[in-house]
Design a protein around this motif. Structure first.
Motif, PDB file in Angstrom:
ATOM      1  N   LYS A 263     -54.391  -6.353  18.386  1.00 41.01           N
ATOM      2  CA  LYS A 263     -53.257  -7.111  18.866  1.00 41.01           C
ATOM      3  C   LYS A 263     -52.118  -6.159  19.236  1.00 41.01           C
ATOM      4  O   LYS A 263     -52.147  -4.978  18.923  1.00 41.01           O
ATOM      5  N   TYR A 264     -51.116  -6.678  19.924  1.00 41.21           N
ATOM      6  CA  TYR A 264     -49.953  -5.860  20.251  1.00 41.21           C
ATOM      7  C   TYR A 264     -49.334  -5.327  18.966  1.00 41.21           C
ATOM      8  O   TYR A 264     -49.237  -6.060  17.994  1.00 41.21           O
ATOM      9  N   PRO A 265     -48.854  -4.086  18.957  1.00 38.49           N
ATOM     10  CA  PRO A 265     -49.004  -3.126  20.047  1.00 38.49           C
ATOM     11  C   PRO A 265     -50.293  -2.316  19.865  1.00 38.49           C
ATOM     12  O   PRO A 265     -50.442  -1.603  18.864  1.00 38.49           O
ATOM     13  N   SER A 266     -51.206  -2.412  20.785  1.00 36.99           N
ATOM     14  CA  SER A 266     -52.488  -1.730  20.658  1.00 36.99           C
ATOM     15  C   SER A 266     -53.187  -1.708  22.006  1.00 36.99           C
ATOM     16  O   SER A 266     -52.973  -2.592  22.843  1.00 36.99           O
ATOM     17  N   ILE A 267     -54.007  -0.685  22.211  1.00 36.78           N
ATOM     18  CA  ILE A 267     -54.917  -0.683  23.359  1.00 36.78           C
ATOM     19  C   ILE A 267     -56.363  -0.574  22.855  1.00 36.78           C
ATOM     20  O   ILE A 267     -57.273  -0.294  23.624  1.00 36.78           O
ATOM     21  N   HIS A 268     -56.559  -0.757  21.542  1.00 36.63           N
ATOM     22  CA  HIS A 268     -57.893  -0.616  20.958  1.00 36.63           C
ATOM     23  C   HIS A 268     -58.824  -1.654  21.560  1.00 36.63           C
ATOM     24  O   HIS A 268     -58.504  -2.837  21.650  1.00 36.63           O
ATOM     25  N   ARG A 269     -60.005  -1.189  21.962  1.00 38.00           N
ATOM     26  CA  ARG A 269     -60.935  -2.071  22.640  1.00 38.00           C
ATOM     27  C   ARG A 269     -62.360  -1.580  22.452  1.00 38.00           C
ATOM     28  O   ARG A 269     -62.594  -0.438  22.047  1.00 38.00           O
ATOM     29  N   ARG A 270     -63.294  -2.446  22.752  1.00 39.15           N
ATOM     30  CA  ARG A 270     -64.712  -2.116  22.708  1.00 39.15           C
ATOM     31  C   ARG A 270     -65.219  -1.985  24.139  1.00 39.15           C
ATOM     32  O   ARG A 270     -65.023  -2.888  24.966  1.00 39.15           O
ATOM     33  N   LYS A 350     -49.847  20.431  18.684  1.00 39.43           N
ATOM     34  CA  LYS A 350     -48.936  21.285  17.924  1.00 39.43           C
ATOM     35  C   LYS A 350     -48.009  20.505  17.000  1.00 39.43           C
ATOM     36  O   LYS A 350     -47.172  21.092  16.328  1.00 39.43           O
ATOM     37  N   ARG A 351     -48.141  19.202  16.955  1.00 38.48           N
ATOM     38  CA  ARG A 351     -47.200  18.400  16.169  1.00 38.48           C
ATOM     39  C   ARG A 351     -47.694  18.154  14.747  1.00 38.48           C
ATOM     40  O   ARG A 351     -48.903  18.202  14.482  1.00 38.48           O
ATOM     41  N   PRO A 352     -46.767  17.842  13.859  1.00 38.68           N
ATOM     42  CA  PRO A 352     -47.183  17.383  12.527  1.00 38.68           C
ATOM     43  C   PRO A 352     -47.871  16.021  12.637  1.00 38.68           C
ATOM     44  O   PRO A 352     -47.766  15.335  13.651  1.00 38.68           O
ATOM     45  N   GLU A 353     -48.577  15.650  11.580  1.00 39.57           N
ATOM     46  CA  GLU A 353     -49.238  14.339  11.512  1.00 39.57           C
ATOM     47  C   GLU A 353     -50.226  14.132  12.657  1.00 39.57           C
ATOM     48  O   GLU A 353     -50.342  13.033  13.205  1.00 39.57           O
ATOM     49  N   ASN A 354     -50.933  15.199  13.033  1.00 42.48           N
ATOM     50  CA  ASN A 354     -51.910  15.061  14.119  1.00 42.48           C
ATOM     51  C   ASN A 354     -53.351  15.108  13.616  1.00 42.48           C
ATOM     52  O   ASN A 354     -54.271  15.382  14.379  1.00 42.48           O
ATOM     53  N   GLN A 355     -53.536  14.849  12.337  1.00 41.18           N
ATOM     54  CA  GLN A 355     -54.879  14.828  11.756  1.00 41.18           C
ATOM     55  C   GLN A 355     -55.412  13.398  11.696  1.00 41.18           C
ATOM     56  O   GLN A 355     -54.652  12.430  11.704  1.00 41.18           O
ATOM     57  N   ASP A 356     -56.744  13.302  11.640  1.00 42.93           N
ATOM     58  CA  ASP A 356     -57.415  12.005  11.509  1.00 42.93           C
ATOM     59  C   ASP A 356     -57.045  11.051  12.632  1.00 42.93           C
ATOM     60  O   ASP A 356     -56.931   9.839  12.433  1.00 42.93           O
ATOM     61  N   LEU A 357     -56.861  11.592  13.836  1.00 42.02           N
ATOM     62  CA  LEU A 357     -56.636  10.755  15.009  1.00 42.02           C
ATOM     63  C   LEU A 357     -57.977  10.292  15.568  1.00 42.02           C
ATOM     64  O   LEU A 357     -59.020  10.867  15.270  1.00 42.02           O
ATOM     65  N   TYR A 358     -57.926   9.266  16.403  1.00 36.10           N
ATOM     66  CA  TYR A 358     -59.162   8.793  17.035  1.00 36.10           C
ATOM     67  C   TYR A 358     -59.374   9.616  18.307  1.00 36.10           C
ATOM     68  O   TYR A 358     -58.736   9.394  19.336  1.00 36.10           O
ATOM     69  N   THR A 359     -60.260  10.595  18.225  1.00 33.20           N
ATOM     70  CA  THR A 359     -60.544  11.494  19.339  1.00 33.20           C
ATOM     71  C   THR A 359     -61.963  11.260  19.843  1.00 33.20           C
ATOM     72  O   THR A 359     -62.715  10.451  19.287  1.00 33.20           O
ATOM     73  N   VAL A 360     -62.337  12.009  20.869  1.00 31.39           N
ATOM     74  CA  VAL A 360     -63.712  11.893  21.383  1.00 31.39           C
ATOM     75  C   VAL A 360     -64.729  12.287  20.320  1.00 31.39           C
ATOM     76  O   VAL A 360     -65.885  11.846  20.369  1.00 31.39           O
ATOM     77  N   ALA A 361     -64.299  13.111  19.343  1.00 29.21           N
ATOM     78  CA  ALA A 361     -65.218  13.485  18.260  1.00 29.21           C
ATOM     79  C   ALA A 361     -65.664  12.260  17.474  1.00 29.21           C
ATOM     80  O   ALA A 361     -66.805  12.204  16.996  1.00 29.21           O
ATOM     81  N   TYR A 639     -46.356   5.986  29.688  1.00 24.46           N
ATOM     82  CA  TYR A 639     -45.793   7.019  28.817  1.00 24.46           C
ATOM     83  C   TYR A 639     -45.151   6.430  27.565  1.00 24.46           C
ATOM     84  O   TYR A 639     -45.263   6.998  26.475  1.00 24.46           O
ATOM     85  N   GLN A 640     -44.499   5.299  27.715  1.00 27.32           N
ATOM     86  CA  GLN A 640     -43.855   4.671  26.562  1.00 27.32           C
ATOM     87  C   GLN A 640     -44.887   4.241  25.527  1.00 27.32           C
ATOM     88  O   GLN A 640     -44.709   4.456  24.324  1.00 27.32           O
ATOM     89  N   THR A 641     -45.979   3.646  25.971  1.00 26.26           N
ATOM     90  CA  THR A 641     -47.004   3.189  25.026  1.00 26.26           C
ATOM     91  C   THR A 641     -47.724   4.364  24.381  1.00 26.26           C
ATOM     92  O   THR A 641     -48.041   4.317  23.182  1.00 26.26           O
ATOM     93  N   ALA A 642     -47.995   5.418  25.148  1.00 27.87           N
ATOM     94  CA  ALA A 642     -48.655   6.594  24.575  1.00 27.87           C
ATOM     95  C   ALA A 642     -47.802   7.194  23.468  1.00 27.87           C
ATOM     96  O   ALA A 642     -48.296   7.514  22.377  1.00 27.87           O
ATOM     97  N   THR A 647     -46.340   8.183  17.683  1.00 24.33           N
ATOM     98  CA  THR A 647     -45.239   8.316  16.733  1.00 24.33           C
ATOM     99  C   THR A 647     -45.306   7.269  15.624  1.00 24.33           C
ATOM    100  O   THR A 647     -44.808   7.502  14.518  1.00 24.33           O
ATOM    101  N   ASN A 648     -45.943   6.137  15.884  1.00 31.95           N
ATOM    102  CA  ASN A 648     -46.089   5.101  14.869  1.00 31.95           C
ATOM    103  C   ASN A 648     -47.450   5.145  14.167  1.00 31.95           C
ATOM    104  O   ASN A 648     -47.849   4.189  13.498  1.00 31.95           O
ATOM    105  N   LYS A 649     -48.149   6.275  14.359  1.00 32.68           N
ATOM    106  CA  LYS A 649     -49.410   6.539  13.665  1.00 32.68           C
ATOM    107  C   LYS A 649     -50.463   5.458  13.925  1.00 32.68           C
ATOM    108  O   LYS A 649     -51.247   5.089  13.048  1.00 32.68           O
ATOM    109  N   LEU A 650     -50.477   4.978  15.173  1.00 36.03           N
ATOM    110  CA  LEU A 650     -51.438   3.945  15.560  1.00 36.03           C
ATOM    111  C   LEU A 650     -52.630   4.526  16.317  1.00 36.03           C
ATOM    112  O   LEU A 650     -53.452   3.779  16.827  1.00 36.03           O
TER     113      LEU A 650
END
Length: 652
Positions: A263-270, A350-361, A639-642, A647-650
């Protein structure tokens, strides 16, 4: 009358030092003008404005530099003036300061030569990673000659001060309290004004980027970048209603094969692909350092420095119109692994809090792949190991140690000395890192593992050195030589890989991280974001040259579609080969954010400014147009959504 005059003479050395700094800064500004003779605006008003704005920022800069001396001159009692301690202290610090400033002026020239800009966030990064930078300087420039020249110039400056009796006057002249307080007050007021009310962005007054850059003071720009290397979108850029922004982006990402699950705010999809049978190829991804599209014969280069890549362009899925998102390696890494437009300020890598993100990995691991990151230098540089290690990759680099930190338990494998045939400031040569990957891939194949191996190359980087005898251009002589060696190493890699048992079941993706140069007279030099990209070793029936305008962020979503994969996505990228793909590209610096569609570009700037331009591909010029509100809102939305999601760890 004599007392009044001698009171001012105490400050004669500071006066001459200030005049010297302002004079050399003006000279350097004129040098840059002549350097970019064909690109700057020589209109008399623009020229004078460049010089005067430059003088304004130079005055601010010298105020910061002399402030400690002004404090000293203010508090020292008259009876101590001219004592041995006073003479030693002043002579030592004036010599040291002049010497350091001469080195800074030299550094500004070399920085301009590389980036066509005054000091910025790149220079800030270089201050952090001193080993690589010092080694690079040593290998790229005659360091003893530079240091010797700096010492000679410093000595001549000090001699000039002596002949003007600056030292003599400073050591024998008392200073009245009123004069001390007046000079301290003026200096302090200047510092307060530049700290509280003056932004480095105010030097960017011209549509011609070179005039704006030349207006700046390098030292002032450096510290401005140091303060502002992370920028919150909502504070610096024009925003729209959050829900409206996500609605725009979700509409752009929707399709018959897409099912939004958040749901908002999100772009998560299948992402669901019912048209293809899923394939499980190994994937070798090669992010090539500074690979401009303009290096290839395929795009008009006649130097024949990429013969192998040009041959691959004929037998691959070759993307003719793909653009890098930024101007740094970490931007390229961010774009391909997170499939996200560039966020303002520093790259997410290079930013803090950049671990455990949803990446291509995460997508590869959901398909039971091993994920590995290969880098020929020390992955501490640019925070690469922390980022890749914190997001599921096993590390192979030339650093030390086996564990990155208490929080990141990923194994870090050191590339041993006996695996290295050539090494420079940035790391081992491309052939060596490819050979390391081949060894690891053999082990993975032997163990029955599917693999996703991410390689970051280093050879196409100043000092442009590489193993001798490989190509017909001597090592260390030119960028063209580094490009040709990069191409040679790729050919050797494919020759070795083709003999491996795992080759026929492996897809190779080759793409540039950014262009070799991104500087131009316009706010964003569009042509200098054009990079090559290709997907190699899929069935020949898929080979094609695709001319759709697209972005680095699209490369993995396109690959996943080619493999027929169903997967969860938090990605902004899409399948370029789909009929429904809407052509667009994201291009940016750390402060300017652009969206390109057809031949138009909207550029968002900090201070909540925006503009739209028509891009003329023939001469790479931008012509400003009346604002298109729908286009502007779409640009803002991406850019705003990215930025909001990170920044909100989503993006976790």
């Amino acid at each position: 009358m004599y007392i009044k005059r001698t009171s001012y003479l105490r400050y004669s050395l500071l006066r001459d030092f200030t005049l010297w700094f302002l004079s050399v800064s003006l000279l350097l500004r004129l040098v840059f003008f002549i350097w970019q003779y064909d690109d700057v605006s020589w209109n008399i008003l623009n020229f004078l404005k460049t010089i005067l704005i430059g003088l304004f920022f130079d005055i601010g800069t010298i105020s910061f530099i002399v402030f400690p001396a002004v404090i000293y001159y203010t508090i020292i009692p008259n009876k101590w003036i001219g004592t041995l301690a006073d003479k030693i202290l002043i002579r030592f610090f004036i010599f040291l300061t002049v010497f350091l400033l001469v080195l800074v002026f030299f550094a500004e020239i070399t920085f301009w030569d590389e980036f066509r800009t005054r000091f910025n966030f790149i220079a800030v990064d270089y201050l952090i990673y001193t080993h690589e930078v010092v080694a690079n300087v040593e290998e790229s420039y005659p360091l003893p000659l530079l240091l010797g020249g700096a010492l000679i110039i410093t000595s001549l400056v000090i001699l000039t001060f002596s002949r003007r009796k600056s030292f003599k006057n400073a050591f024998r002249s008392p200073a009245k309290s009123s004069i001390r307080i007046a000079i301290l007050s003026v200096t302090l007021l200047t510092l307060v004004c530049f700290t509280a009310f003056v932004s480095n962005a105010e030097a960017e007054w011209s549509q011609n980027r070179y005039n704006s850059e030349i207006s700046k003071s390098g030292i002032y720009s450096f510290f401005a970048a140091f303060r502002n290397n992370q920028m919150k979108y909502s504070e610096f850029y024009t925003a729209i209603d959050k829900n409206k922004a996500f609605k725009i982006v979700r509409k752009k990402l929707s399709g018959s094969h897409v099912s939004f699950t958040g749901k908002y705010p999100s772009i998560h999809r299948r992402i669901i692909d019912t048209a293809k049978v899923p394939q499980k190829y190994n994937v070798v991804f090669i992010l090539v350092e500074s690979l401009s599209g303009s290096f290839m014969r395929e795009f008009g280069n006649e130097q024949n420095i990429t013969p192998f890549m040009d041959s691959l362009a004929q037998k691959s899925i070759f993307f003719e119109n793909i653009f890098a998102t930024g101007t740094r390696t970490v931007r390229g890494m961010e774009a391909v692994t997170l499939s996200i437009p560039p966020t303002p300020g520093q790259s997410i890598v290079k930013r803090p809090e950049n671990q455990d993100l949803y990446t291509v990995a995460n997508v590869f691991k959901s398909k039971k792949y091993e994920c590995n990151f290969f880098y020929g230098g020390d992955g501490y540089f640019d925070n690469m190991n922390a980022y890749f290690g914190g997001n599921g990759f096993t590390i192979y680099d030339r650093g030390r140690g086996s564990v990155l930190s208490d929080k990141i338990k990923t194994v870090r494998n050191n590339i041993a000395g006996n695996e290295v045939t050539f090494e420079n400031a940035w790391g081992i040569c491309d052939q060596d890192i490819y050979n390391k990957m081949l060894t690891v891939a053999d082990e993975q194949y032997k163990n029955g593992s599917s693999f996703f191996n991410f390689i970051m190359t280093t050879s196409n980087h100043r000092p442009y050195t590489y193993p001798s005898g490989k190509i017909d251009i001597p090592s260390g002589t030119s960028r063209e030589g580094a490009v040709k060696y990069t191409d040679y190493a790729l050919r050797a890699f494919f020759s070795s890989a083709s003999k491996k048992a795992w080759y026929n079941n492996t897809v190779f993706v080759i793409i540039g991280d950014h262009c070799a140069s991104s500087a131009g007279k316009d706010a964003i030099d569009v042509a200098n974001y054009h990079i090559p990209a290709m997907i190699v070793n899929l069935p020949q029936t898929l080979n094609q040259k695709n001319s759709k305008l697209c972005s680095q962020i699209d490369i993995f979503p396109t690959l996943f579609a080619l493999l027929g994969w169903d997967y969860n996505s938090n990605f902004f990228g899409q399948d370029v080969l789909a009929n429904s793909f809407e052509e667009r590209a994201f291009v940016g610096t750390y402060r300017k954010l652009g969206l390109m569609k057809n031949n138009k570009v909207v550029i968002l700037s900090d201070q909540k400014k925006q503009a739209i331009y028509k891009w003329n591909k023939a001469d790479n010029s931008l012509q400003e147009l009346p604002m298109d509100i729908a286009f502007l809102e779409e640009t803002i939305a991406w850019y705003q959504t990215a930025d909001y999601l990170f920044t909100n760890k989503l993006l976790k």
